[in-house]
Design a protein around this motif. Structure first.
Motif, PDB file in Angstrom:
ATOM      1  N   ALA A   1       0.836  -1.206   0.000  1.00  0.00           N
ATOM      2  CA  ALA A   1       0.000   0.000   0.000  1.00  0.00           C
ATOM      3  C   ALA A   1       0.873   1.260   0.000  1.00  0.00           C
ATOM      4  O   ALA A   1       0.609   2.214  -0.727  1.00  0.00           O
ATOM      5  N   GLU A   2       1.939   1.245   0.800  1.00  0.00           N
ATOM      6  CA  GLU A   2       2.837   2.408   0.863  1.00  0.00           C
ATOM      7  C   GLU A   2       3.535   2.622  -0.475  1.00  0.00           C
ATOM      8  O   GLU A   2       3.692   3.753  -0.938  1.00  0.00           O
ATOM      9  N   ALA A   3       3.978   1.501  -1.100  1.00  0.00           N
ATOM     10  CA  ALA A   3       4.659   1.607  -2.391  1.00  0.00           C
ATOM     11  C   ALA A   3       3.736   2.232  -3.435  1.00  0.00           C
ATOM     12  O   ALA A   3       4.147   3.057  -4.247  1.00  0.00           O
ATOM     13  N   LEU A   4       2.451   1.858  -3.373  1.00  0.00           N
ATOM     14  CA  LEU A   4       1.467   2.397  -4.319  1.00  0.00           C
ATOM     15  C   LEU A   4       1.223   3.876  -4.084  1.00  0.00           C
ATOM     16  O   LEU A   4       1.130   4.663  -5.014  1.00  0.00           O
ATOM     17  N   LYS A   5       1.155   4.232  -2.797  1.00  0.00           N
ATOM     18  CA  LYS A   5       0.888   5.636  -2.453  1.00  0.00           C
ATOM     19  C   LYS A   5       2.032   6.546  -2.873  1.00  0.00           C
ATOM     20  O   LYS A   5       1.817   7.676  -3.289  1.00  0.00           O
ATOM     21  N   GLY A   6       3.273   6.033  -2.715  1.00  0.00           N
ATOM     22  CA  GLY A   6       4.435   6.872  -3.005  1.00  0.00           C
ATOM     23  C   GLY A   6       4.717   7.026  -4.485  1.00  0.00           C
ATOM     24  O   GLY A   6       5.514   7.876  -4.891  1.00  0.00           O
ATOM     25  N   LEU A   7       4.043   6.190  -5.294  1.00  0.00           N
ATOM     26  CA  LEU A   7       4.393   6.113  -6.713  1.00  0.00           C
ATOM     27  C   LEU A   7       4.237   7.453  -7.440  1.00  0.00           C
ATOM     28  O   LEU A   7       5.198   8.001  -7.964  1.00  0.00           O
ATOM     29  N   HIS A   8       3.012   7.968  -7.476  1.00  0.00           N
ATOM     30  CA  HIS A   8       2.773   9.177  -8.253  1.00  0.00           C
ATOM     31  C   HIS A   8       3.413  10.422  -7.656  1.00  0.00           C
ATOM     32  O   HIS A   8       3.775  11.327  -8.381  1.00  0.00           O
TER      33      HIS A   8
ATOM     34  N   SER B   1       6.294  10.687  -6.157  1.00  0.00           N
ATOM     35  CA  SER B   1       7.736  10.833  -6.329  1.00  0.00           C
ATOM     36  C   SER B   1       8.193  10.684  -7.773  1.00  0.00           C
ATOM     37  O   SER B   1       9.353  10.894  -8.075  1.00  0.00           O
ATOM     38  N   ILE B   2       7.277  10.321  -8.668  1.00  0.00           N
ATOM     39  CA  ILE B   2       7.688  10.129 -10.069  1.00  0.00           C
ATOM     40  C   ILE B   2       6.996  11.146 -10.974  1.00  0.00           C
ATOM     41  O   ILE B   2       5.805  11.396 -10.845  1.00  0.00           O
TER      42      ILE B   2
ATOM     43  N   GLU C   1      12.371  10.082 -11.251  1.00  0.00           N
ATOM     44  CA  GLU C   1      12.261  10.845 -10.001  1.00  0.00           C
ATOM     45  C   GLU C   1      12.956  12.189 -10.144  1.00  0.00           C
ATOM     46  O   GLU C   1      12.747  13.090  -9.346  1.00  0.00           O
TER      47      GLU C   1
END
Lengths: 202, 202
Positions: B47-54, B56-57, B68
């Motif tokens: 869930a954290e990986a999904l949240k951070g995706l947009h 930071s990229i 990034e």
């Protein structure tokens, strides 16, 4: 390929996705890139769904399926036959049987199969809990619906042996040719089982 | 099957997973049940990986790949040949070419292919941006590496036509028999292309 070509945040998601069954490096990359191309709201929604999963779902204390309530909807359903228990390996098997829409009894989820090589013996799956349910005397039939794989069959045979002295009828899921299958394409083991289990026409 | 058999939190995750490419209802159920069976920490991590995706990229302002940093690691790499630009459909294609480890130029991501039936014309993909890069006069070769699908070929042909008047060399990815393939199993279109593009032996 230089490692920084894939942004770290993307790489992290790819790594996490490859932990899931049936998802290799290529599929994980494709999924992650699709998620990235789509609006951030979709990724957030998926993240929220993942976060809420474990906190709102528990095991039913009676049949051990995943449920938001205890007892689960099936165990609490008075219209279902509580004298008939279908034993399955995993909650996913319960869903498959429910889809067939012709079973109206209760369930018991073993949460695994016997796998001595992996250290999974009778104590590691929910067999004692099944026996305890039978002790109430209410159950008349135990319908074993483990998969027809080697460990599934071994678990079924172990259960049949262990429950033999209980005064319940023990039944098994029928094995045979899948519906609509040309027998030319059936493997010989399935065909052998279908022949030996042939049924009388009415 | 009564709808409450599947806990709502599980159903929500299954619904969200089926929105991903190549994931149908059955695969989504299997994934969701696996996630549920495993420790909650793994679901939280995903869930954290999904949240951070947009967050930071972003898109590189030069080649439009996901990165990034802006410019991306490839555009900022002084060791790569900036006079050679490889044009691809999607960031995933860039990753595939990087894996081949024999291209050392820069990239340009179109973010799509021409698909008039879906309303995607030249203005919807990053063609104007490519022309702008060529205007600097630094680029000597545009290497078109769109997929050899119907829309990929159409986009390549459109690009060749549109860039014809620019003083750059335009090249295409070679088509032919995959490495290690028995020609008996090649489809006739691939074989025809491999025959007409046959190369001299040295």
């Amino acid at each position: 390929m230089s490692p920084q070509v894939i942004p770290p945040a993307l790489e992290r998601l790819i790594q996490d996705l490859t932990k899931l069954p049936g998802i290799g490096k290529k599929t994980a990359s494709r999924l992650a890139l699709t998620i990235l191309r789509r609006p951030a709201g979709e990724a957030r929604e998926l993240a929220e769904a993942l976060k809420g999963l474990h906190s709102s779902i528990q095991l039913c204390s009676c049949c051990f399926t995943f449920s938001e309530n205890d007892p689960c909807a099936i165990c609490a359903d008075l219209k279902r036959d509580s004298s008939l228990i279908c034993v399955v390996e995993q909650p996913g098997d319960l869903l498959a049987i429910e889809k067939a829409e012709n079973f109206l009894g209760h369930y018991h989820i073993l949460h695994g199969v016997l796998a001595p090589m992996d250290g999974i013996g009778p104590g590691e799956i929910k067999i004692k809990e099944l026996e305890r349910r039978l002790d109430s005397g209410e159950v008349k039939e135990v319908f074993i619906a483990t998969s027809s794989t080697v460990p599934g069959e071994a678990t079924a045979n172990y259960l049949i042996d262990r429950l033999r002295h209980k005064s319940v009828l023990i039944t098994r899921l029928a094995c045979g040719i899948p519906m609509g299958m040309d027998i030319k394409y059936a493997d010989k083991h399935t065909l052998a089982r279908a022949i030996s289990s042939r049924s009388k026409t009415t």
